[in-house]
Design a protein around this motif. Structure first.
Motif: not given
Ligand SMILES: NC(=O)c1ccc[n+]([C@@H]2O[C@H](COP(=O)([O-])OP(=O)(O)OC[C@H]3O[C@@H](n4cnc5c(N)ncnc54)[C@H](O)[C@@H]3O)[C@@H](O)[C@H]2O)c1
Ligand SMILES: O=C(O)CC[C@@H](O)C(=O)O
Length: 630
Positions: A65-86
């Motif tokens: 409910a606090l998160l105003p996110a959309n599919k474009d944000h998700l694309k950026l998130l995926i790139v970021r998380l791929q770089k943040q694998i443990s």
């Protein structure tokens, strides 16, 4: 490894270093004025659910409910998380490819971003169990699929019940909900993964705390990139070593205990039992008796120059390599020596004390410039030579005496004997090492040989000067002053009382062994020694070790490195190579160096070798220590 093992791995803060939803919020709220507040609320809700303080469903609903996110944000998130694998996950790709069918990502996060990240390590979408977002026509996230079992309270437990996995089940995760699968009797063991976040409540429930995937693979005796998990390497740092050392070892993944004091022999003998790396300065004595108790010790760092406090031979015979910092504090000592020379020639200690006592002594009596005075340096090593350069530049006429042939720098004059130096110079400064032969190097006879009115500095080691004889020489007036930084007996801590026969004497500077104690020097030392030790642990490289044959080794590439430390006896290399021959080992490279006590042979071999080789090398007569690195 038996095939009937299943691995349940959490995603947020386990597979990746961060929480996916929090990272998504960061992206979606970029440049929004209320970003900080909302992020804090989301983090609190995540943490509460992780700790088991609120239900998962409640936390998820409130966070979305606090998160105003959309599919474009998700694309950026995926790139970021791929770089943040443990880090340790990235380090062990073989585990994921080899066991891809037995690894299940079970997460309360969202498939929308989890799948593209875990695919990076070869896992397939069919083994990912997580929630899914719902979207409106514009691609804005509106909520989550409420029928998904993982969106319900206790979702992970329910999912695992449904999966009905056959064989052993091991859960690796950082949250309470991961533990709950084990608590429900659905897993053999729960491993609290603490590489990214360590939660007391979760760790408390774990069967095993695993600070990295390496530890998990080591415990399960599975293929791994590192021969030995770094979290198993215990470091004991004594005597207030600069915080950088702790930081460097921590970043390497070691376990650190850091104390501000030295320990006496009995205390150190007790503490050292499970220590792999010991860091000390000049006060802790590392004796043969202490070393006998050191069952796991690989390396010792003398976070200083002097190593006379360490039984170097006993260390070598135990296969323990010792490193020091031969240059990092030299400048600090030299600057203090120059300062003291000026202070003593101006009779400042006496004048300063008089001022403190309320006495005004404006007079030139007993005050001299340093220009043109003869400075005699005993021990023309790293410190002595550096002092000579600075002193010469300040107008001093410099002489030195060394037992070893040393090249004079600048216009410095070399003396043939100690006596020549003592009888020639106005200022004598000692910079020799503290070996037994140097005990009382300056005794009554030598001090009496010094010129009348000369001054003495000792910033090397306490035993080198006979302090009772020095007191007499000062009282008789033969010496006009002294600067002493080091003492035959020094307090182990700042709380212990210091006493010396020189206390209360005029024109004497007494300092608490601080020649090398500047922020710059301590920082340099911490970095230098810690990095040398890490290199030795990781590669076997013994460059600049003070008791080991020095070997600089190339980077290990796609091979296993076998390190064999043995008593130096004829024929042992041939025996080692004969073992390799018998087992058809393909040798990529071999390096050997010996000193009087020990031999150090390093052999890089093709990864596919018979394990029996290791046992044969270990049991070879004369073997002190054997390590395999990869
Ligand atoms: N006060 C402090 O805080 C502090 C700080 C750093 C170093 N130190 C001490 O300073 C000393 C010197 O350090 P360094 O880095 O210059 O060491 P170094 O090994 O580079 O130099 C020592 C020199 O002394 C010479 N020497 C040894 N015995 C001698 C003798 N009997 N007569 C003449 N020459 C002799 C050696 O040949 C060598 O050239 C060491 O004892 C070290 O522990 C003290
Ligand atoms: O910091 C210390 O304890 C020792 C400093 C000095 O004596 C050294 O050997 O480097």
């Amino acid at each position: 490894m038996a095939e009937n093992k299943n691995f349940i791995i959490d995603f947020d803060s386990t597979f990746t270093k961060v929480e996916g939803l929090e990272a998504l919020a960061e992206i979606a709220l970029h440049n929004k004025p209320n970003k900080k507040k909302i992020l804090e609320k989301i983090e609190t809700l995540t943490e509460k659910a992780m700790q088991g303080d609120i239900s998962f469903r409640e936390s998820l609903e409130k966070r979305l409910a606090l998160l105003p996110a959309n599919k474009d944000h998700l694309k950026l998130l995926i790139v970021r998380l791929q770089k943040q694998i443990s880090t340790s996950f990235n380090r062990n790709p073989t585990f994921f490819t080899q066991y891809k069918n037995s690894i299940y990502i079970v997460s309360s996060g969202f498939k929308d971003f989890i799948i593209p990240v875990v695919e990076r390590l070869g896992l397939s979408a069919k083994n990912v169990y997580a929630n899914t977002f719902t979207y409106d026509k514009e691609g804005n996230i509106t909520g989550f699929d409420e029928d998904n079992i993982l969106s319900t309270n206790n979702g992970k437990v329910k999912l695992l019940q449904q999966l009905d996995l056959q064989g052993d089940v091991y859960v690796v995760g950082d949250g309470y909900t991961d533990y709950e699968m084990k608590a429900a009797g659905l897993a053999n063991k729960f491993y609290a993964f603490t590489e990214n976040v360590a939660r007391e409540k979760v760790m408390h429930k774990a069967d095993h705390i695993t600070p990295s995937l390496d530890e998990f693979l080591y415990v399960h005796q599975m293929n791994r990139t590192l021969s030995y998990p770094k979290n198993r390497i215990k470091v004991l740092l004594l005597e207030n070593i600069h915080a950088d050392a702790k930081k460097i070892f921590e970043e390497e993944g070691y376990q650190i205990e850091s104390l501000s004091t030295a320990l006496d022999e009995a205390e150190l003998a007790e503490k050292i039992k499970d220590v792999s790396i010991l860091g000390i300065r000049s006060k802790s004595l590392l004796t043969e008796k202490v070393l006998k108790q050191a069952k796991r010790l690989i390396g010792v760092g003398a976070f200083c120059i002097g190593t006379n406090q360490i039984d170097l031979e006993a260390c070598a015979k135990k296969g323990v390599s010792v490193f020091n910092a031969p240059f990092s504090n030299t400048r600090s000592v030299v600057e203090l020596a120059i300062g003291e020379i000026i202070f003593l020639l101006r009779n400042l200690p006496t004048k300063m004390q008089a001022m403190q006592d309320g006495n005004w002594q404006k007079s030139a009596q007993n005050s001299y410039e340093i220009r043109g005075k003869k400075l005699g340096i005993i021990g023309y090593g790293n410190i002595g030579a550096q002092l000579s350069v600075l002193a010469e530049n300040m107008g001093l006429d410099v002489y030195y005496y060394d037992i070893v042939d040393k090249l004079p720098l600048g216009n410095v004059t070399k003396c043939k004997s100690l006596k020549q130096l003592l009888t020639t110079c106005d200022i004598i400064s000692l910079h020799v090492e503290g070996k037994t032969e140097n005990k009382n190097l300056l005794g009554e006879e030598e001090l009496n040989a010094m010129k009348k009115g000369s001054i003495l500095l000792n910033l090397s080691r306490g035993e080198v000067v006979d302090l009772n004889a020095l007191k007499k020489a000062l009282e008789s007036g033969n010496l006009a002053g002294a600067g002493i930084d080091v003492f035959p007996e020094e307090p182990k801590t700042n709380q212990e009382k210091f006493t010396s026969v020189l206390q209360g004497m005029p024109n004497v500077i007494l300092t608490p062994h601080i020649g090398g104690s500047t922020i710059e020097a301590q920082e340099n030392i911490a970095n230098f020694v810690a990095n040398k030790i890490i290199k030795y642990v990781n590669t076997g490289s013994s460059t600049s070790s003070v008791n080991f044959p020095n070997l600089q080794l190339p980077q290990l590439q796609d091979a296993h490195r076998l390190l064999h430390i043995h008593y130096n006896r004829p024929g042992i290399l041939a025996e080692i190579n004969s073992i390799f021959g018998q087992h058809n080992i393909n040798i990529d490279g071999q390096y050997l160096k010996t000193n009087q006590q020990i031999g150090y042979v390093i052999t890089d071999v093709n990864k596919a070798y018979d394990e029996a080789v290791v046992n044969k090398l270990k049991s070879l007569e004369g073997t002190i220590k054997f390590r395999v690195l990869y």
